[in-house]
Design a protein around this motif. Structure first.
Motif, PDB file in Angstrom:
ATOM      1  N   MET A 159       0.845  -1.197   0.000  1.00 34.49           N
ATOM      2  CA  MET A 159       0.000   0.000   0.000  1.00 34.49           C
ATOM      3  C   MET A 159       0.881   1.248   0.000  1.00 34.49           C
ATOM      4  O   MET A 159       1.821   1.340   0.777  1.00 34.49           O
ATOM      5  CB  MET A 159      -0.908   0.006   1.246  1.00 34.49           C
ATOM      6  CG  MET A 159      -1.877   1.162   1.309  1.00 34.49           C
ATOM      7  SD  MET A 159      -3.089   1.085  -0.032  1.00 34.49           S
ATOM      8  CE  MET A 159      -4.015   2.581   0.270  1.00 34.49           C
ATOM      9  N   ILE A 160       0.593   2.167  -0.886  1.00 34.46           N
ATOM     10  CA  ILE A 160       1.394   3.382  -0.997  1.00 34.46           C
ATOM     11  C   ILE A 160       0.999   4.361   0.102  1.00 34.46           C
ATOM     12  O   ILE A 160      -0.181   4.658   0.301  1.00 34.46           O
ATOM     13  CB  ILE A 160       1.180   4.045  -2.374  1.00 34.46           C
ATOM     14  CG1 ILE A 160       1.619   3.087  -3.483  1.00 34.46           C
ATOM     15  CG2 ILE A 160       1.927   5.363  -2.473  1.00 34.46           C
ATOM     16  CD1 ILE A 160       1.190   3.524  -4.863  1.00 34.46           C
ATOM     17  N   THR A 161       1.996   4.853   0.808  1.00 36.47           N
ATOM     18  CA  THR A 161       1.781   5.885   1.817  1.00 36.47           C
ATOM     19  C   THR A 161       2.501   7.143   1.357  1.00 36.47           C
ATOM     20  O   THR A 161       3.730   7.169   1.247  1.00 36.47           O
ATOM     21  CB  THR A 161       2.337   5.445   3.184  1.00 36.47           C
ATOM     22  OG1 THR A 161       1.683   4.238   3.594  1.00 36.47           O
ATOM     23  CG2 THR A 161       2.094   6.526   4.233  1.00 36.47           C
ATOM     24  N   TRP A 162       1.732   8.185   1.069  1.00 37.36           N
ATOM     25  CA  TRP A 162       2.338   9.430   0.606  1.00 37.36           C
ATOM     26  C   TRP A 162       3.016  10.149   1.760  1.00 37.36           C
ATOM     27  O   TRP A 162       2.429  10.275   2.837  1.00 37.36           O
ATOM     28  CB  TRP A 162       1.287  10.348  -0.002  1.00 37.36           C
ATOM     29  CG  TRP A 162       0.541   9.785  -1.162  1.00 37.36           C
ATOM     30  CD1 TRP A 162      -0.788   9.478  -1.215  1.00 37.36           C
ATOM     31  CD2 TRP A 162       1.075   9.455  -2.458  1.00 37.36           C
ATOM     32  NE1 TRP A 162      -1.126   8.985  -2.446  1.00 37.36           N
ATOM     33  CE2 TRP A 162       0.001   8.956  -3.240  1.00 37.36           C
ATOM     34  CE3 TRP A 162       2.346   9.536  -3.022  1.00 37.36           C
ATOM     35  CZ2 TRP A 162       0.167   8.545  -4.551  1.00 37.36           C
ATOM     36  CZ3 TRP A 162       2.512   9.120  -4.346  1.00 37.36           C
ATOM     37  CH2 TRP A 162       1.436   8.634  -5.089  1.00 37.36           C
ATOM     38  N   PRO A 163       4.215  10.656   1.563  1.00 39.76           N
ATOM     39  CA  PRO A 163       4.854  11.474   2.602  1.00 39.76           C
ATOM     40  C   PRO A 163       4.011  12.724   2.869  1.00 39.76           C
ATOM     41  O   PRO A 163       3.511  13.344   1.921  1.00 39.76           O
ATOM     42  CB  PRO A 163       6.207  11.849   1.979  1.00 39.76           C
ATOM     43  CG  PRO A 163       6.429  10.852   0.894  1.00 39.76           C
ATOM     44  CD  PRO A 163       5.074  10.479   0.380  1.00 39.76           C
ATOM     45  N   PRO A 164       3.808  13.103   4.123  1.00 37.16           N
ATOM     46  CA  PRO A 164       2.985  14.282   4.417  1.00 37.16           C
ATOM     47  C   PRO A 164       3.456  15.537   3.695  1.00 37.16           C
ATOM     48  O   PRO A 164       2.636  16.388   3.308  1.00 37.16           O
ATOM     49  CB  PRO A 164       3.120  14.428   5.939  1.00 37.16           C
ATOM     50  CG  PRO A 164       3.423  13.048   6.423  1.00 37.16           C
ATOM     51  CD  PRO A 164       4.259  12.414   5.346  1.00 37.16           C
ATOM     52  N   SER A 165       4.752  15.668   3.488  1.00 34.67           N
ATOM     53  CA  SER A 165       5.283  16.871   2.836  1.00 34.67           C
ATOM     54  C   SER A 165       4.918  16.953   1.364  1.00 34.67           C
ATOM     55  O   SER A 165       5.013  18.031   0.752  1.00 34.67           O
ATOM     56  CB  SER A 165       6.810  16.915   2.975  1.00 34.67           C
ATOM     57  OG  SER A 165       7.394  15.766   2.376  1.00 34.67           O
ATOM     58  N   LEU A 166       4.480  15.832   0.764  1.00 36.67           N
ATOM     59  CA  LEU A 166       4.151  15.845  -0.661  1.00 36.67           C
ATOM     60  C   LEU A 166       2.843  16.568  -0.937  1.00 36.67           C
ATOM     61  O   LEU A 166       2.690  17.199  -1.991  1.00 36.67           O
ATOM     62  CB  LEU A 166       4.078  14.409  -1.192  1.00 36.67           C
ATOM     63  CG  LEU A 166       3.814  14.253  -2.694  1.00 36.67           C
ATOM     64  CD1 LEU A 166       4.918  14.913  -3.515  1.00 36.67           C
ATOM     65  CD2 LEU A 166       3.691  12.766  -3.067  1.00 36.67           C
ATOM     66  N   VAL A 167       1.898  16.505   0.007  1.00 29.56           N
ATOM     67  CA  VAL A 167       0.583  17.116  -0.222  1.00 29.56           C
ATOM     68  C   VAL A 167       0.694  18.616  -0.490  1.00 29.56           C
ATOM     69  O   VAL A 167       0.163  19.110  -1.498  1.00 29.56           O
ATOM     70  CB  VAL A 167      -0.383  16.811   0.942  1.00 29.56           C
ATOM     71  CG1 VAL A 167      -1.686  17.600   0.784  1.00 29.56           C
ATOM     72  CG2 VAL A 167      -0.675  15.319   1.003  1.00 29.56           C
ATOM     73  N   PRO A 168       1.373  19.402   0.357  1.00 29.31           N
ATOM     74  CA  PRO A 168       1.504  20.826   0.029  1.00 29.31           C
ATOM     75  C   PRO A 168       2.316  21.085  -1.240  1.00 29.31           C
ATOM     76  O   PRO A 168       2.068  22.067  -1.945  1.00 29.31           O
ATOM     77  CB  PRO A 168       2.193  21.429   1.265  1.00 29.31           C
ATOM     78  CG  PRO A 168       2.778  20.276   1.998  1.00 29.31           C
ATOM     79  CD  PRO A 168       1.908  19.104   1.703  1.00 29.31           C
ATOM     80  N   GLU A 169       3.278  20.225  -1.546  1.00 29.11           N
ATOM     81  CA  GLU A 169       4.034  20.391  -2.783  1.00 29.11           C
ATOM     82  C   GLU A 169       3.100  20.297  -3.993  1.00 29.11           C
ATOM     83  O   GLU A 169       3.191  21.102  -4.921  1.00 29.11           O
ATOM     84  CB  GLU A 169       5.122  19.316  -2.884  1.00 29.11           C
ATOM     85  CG  GLU A 169       6.270  19.482  -1.924  1.00 29.11           C
ATOM     86  CD  GLU A 169       7.124  20.686  -2.267  1.00 29.11           C
ATOM     87  OE1 GLU A 169       7.772  20.680  -3.328  1.00 29.11           O
ATOM     88  OE2 GLU A 169       7.132  21.638  -1.463  1.00 29.11           O
ATOM     89  N   VAL A 170       2.216  19.307  -3.973  1.00 24.90           N
ATOM     90  CA  VAL A 170       1.260  19.143  -5.072  1.00 24.90           C
ATOM     91  C   VAL A 170       0.230  20.267  -5.051  1.00 24.90           C
ATOM     92  O   VAL A 170      -0.074  20.880  -6.080  1.00 24.90           O
ATOM     93  CB  VAL A 170       0.555  17.774  -4.983  1.00 24.90           C
ATOM     94  CG1 VAL A 170      -0.521  17.643  -6.066  1.00 24.90           C
ATOM     95  CG2 VAL A 170       1.574  16.636  -5.115  1.00 24.90           C
ATOM     96  N   ALA A 171      -0.304  20.557  -3.869  1.00 25.01           N
ATOM     97  CA  ALA A 171      -1.369  21.552  -3.742  1.00 25.01           C
ATOM     98  C   ALA A 171      -0.918  22.936  -4.199  1.00 25.01           C
ATOM     99  O   ALA A 171      -1.688  23.681  -4.815  1.00 25.01           O
ATOM    100  CB  ALA A 171      -1.859  21.608  -2.300  1.00 25.01           C
ATOM    101  N   GLU A 172       0.335  23.266  -3.913  1.00 26.84           N
ATOM    102  CA  GLU A 172       0.855  24.581  -4.286  1.00 26.84           C
ATOM    103  C   GLU A 172       1.570  24.551  -5.633  1.00 26.84           C
ATOM    104  O   GLU A 172       2.260  25.487  -6.012  1.00 26.84           O
ATOM    105  CB  GLU A 172       1.776  25.077  -3.171  1.00 26.84           C
ATOM    106  CG  GLU A 172       1.012  25.322  -1.869  1.00 26.84           C
ATOM    107  CD  GLU A 172       1.914  25.645  -0.687  1.00 26.84           C
ATOM    108  OE1 GLU A 172       3.106  25.928  -0.908  1.00 26.84           O
ATOM    109  OE2 GLU A 172       1.412  25.617   0.452  1.00 26.84           O
ATOM    110  N   ARG A 173       1.394  23.445  -6.352  1.00 27.12           N
ATOM    111  CA  ARG A 173       1.890  23.263  -7.716  1.00 27.12           C
ATOM    112  C   ARG A 173       3.399  23.427  -7.824  1.00 27.12           C
ATOM    113  O   ARG A 173       3.919  24.011  -8.775  1.00 27.12           O
ATOM    114  CB  ARG A 173       1.147  24.196  -8.685  1.00 27.12           C
ATOM    115  CG  ARG A 173      -0.356  23.898  -8.712  1.00 27.12           C
ATOM    116  CD  ARG A 173      -1.120  24.739  -9.716  1.00 27.12           C
ATOM    117  NE  ARG A 173      -2.528  24.335  -9.728  1.00 27.12           N
ATOM    118  CZ  ARG A 173      -3.445  24.819  -8.883  1.00 27.12           C
ATOM    119  NH1 ARG A 173      -3.112  25.743  -7.979  1.00 27.12           N
ATOM    120  NH2 ARG A 173      -4.695  24.398  -8.928  1.00 27.12           N
TER     121      ARG A 173
END
Length: 283
Positions: free
Chosen positions: A1-15
């Protein structure tokens, strides 16, 4: 199961994240009679079947069996007529009329500024065309000069790093073609270096075997080292020593899914999209 690093979400969200689409994403699509786009060795085998010289074809077939794909590509392109090469690409990548998959749709839902792909097919472009979304997307090939203008515009951008089915004569296949592209279109690679330096790259359906992209990753890691890694979603089973070498050489962390668990990838990208939407709503 893939677990996304928490720091990736803002990286994606803020493009500040770029998704890099490989052949594995295309293979999630389906065309007529259930046909799926070929993987790299499958495409080479098809092209080898179009060769005129039988003895040269046997050489190419053997190189493909030995997983010497770049060497096989050189032998194939030295023998194959340009018109036959173009016809074979269209037969394999266009005529089956592939439908964008749920994975393509999940990637589009991330609503990123830039997506890069080495795929010749136009399946992701078709996905972005749905519902009139093409008004908001530009596509730029490695040999075109409008990449900077696209990056400065408000439009979303699809970068075709190895060319496209729309112009098979410029579809990169061999080591020699990679070299000539770097020689003749150095500005493109300078911009690609900059994008890899200033953004987090998320590789999907990509094996990291491409020497062209490896060189970009190596250059960036050497000239601008950072504690923030790139990420590659891969099937489980990589040896720990290989994982360590990839991290040390390219600053890429591997995020694994179960063997054969390709639906896990779709679910994970959808979950990432949901998390990104929440972040954008609350920040």
């Amino acid at each position: 199961m893939i677990t996304w690093p928490p720091s990736l979400v803002p990286e994606v969200a803020e493009r500040r994240c770029i998704v890099f689409l490989g052949a594995g994403v295309s293979r999630s699509s389906e065309g007529r009679a259930g046909k799926r786009p070929p993987n790299w060795p499958g495409l080479l085998a098809t092209l080898a079947g179009k060769m005129r010289n039988h003895s040269e074809r046997l050489v190419a077939d053997q190189l493909i069996k030995e997983c010497k794909y770049l060497e096989a590509a050189e032998v194939i392109r030295a023998d194959l007529l340009g018109a036959d090469f173009a016809m074979a690409l269209h037969q394999e990548l266009s005529e089956p009329n592939y439908t964008p998959s749920k994975l393509h749709e999940a990637v589009r839902s991330l609503d990123l500024k830039v997506t890069v792909t080495t795929n010749y097919d136009q399946i992701y472009e078709a996905c972005c065309d749905q519902g009139g979304a093409d008004k908001y997307y530009n596509t730029c090939m490695y040999y075109q000069s409008h990449l900077v203008n696209d990056l400065k515009s408000s439009r979303r951008l699809i970068v075709k790093a190895h060319g496209c089915l729309s112009d098979p004569s410029k579809a990169m296949l061999t080591r020699g073609e990679y070299f000539r592209a770097r020689r003749d279109y150095g500005n493109f690679y300078d911009i690609l270096d900059a994008l890899f330096t200033t953004n987090t790259i998320l590789f999907l359906g990509y094996s990291l075997d491409d020497p062209d992209i490896r060189l970009v990753l190596e250059n960036v890691h050497i000239t601008a080292p950072t504690v923030s890694p790139h990420y590659a979603v891969v099937e489980a089973g990589q040896h720990s020593a290989i994982k360590r070498a990839i991290k040390d050489s390219y600053n890429v962390e591997l995020l694994e899914f179960s063997k054969g668990g390709y639906n896990e990838v779709i679910d994970a990208v959808r979950q990432l999209s949901d998390d990104v939407a929440i972040y954008r709503d609350t920040h």
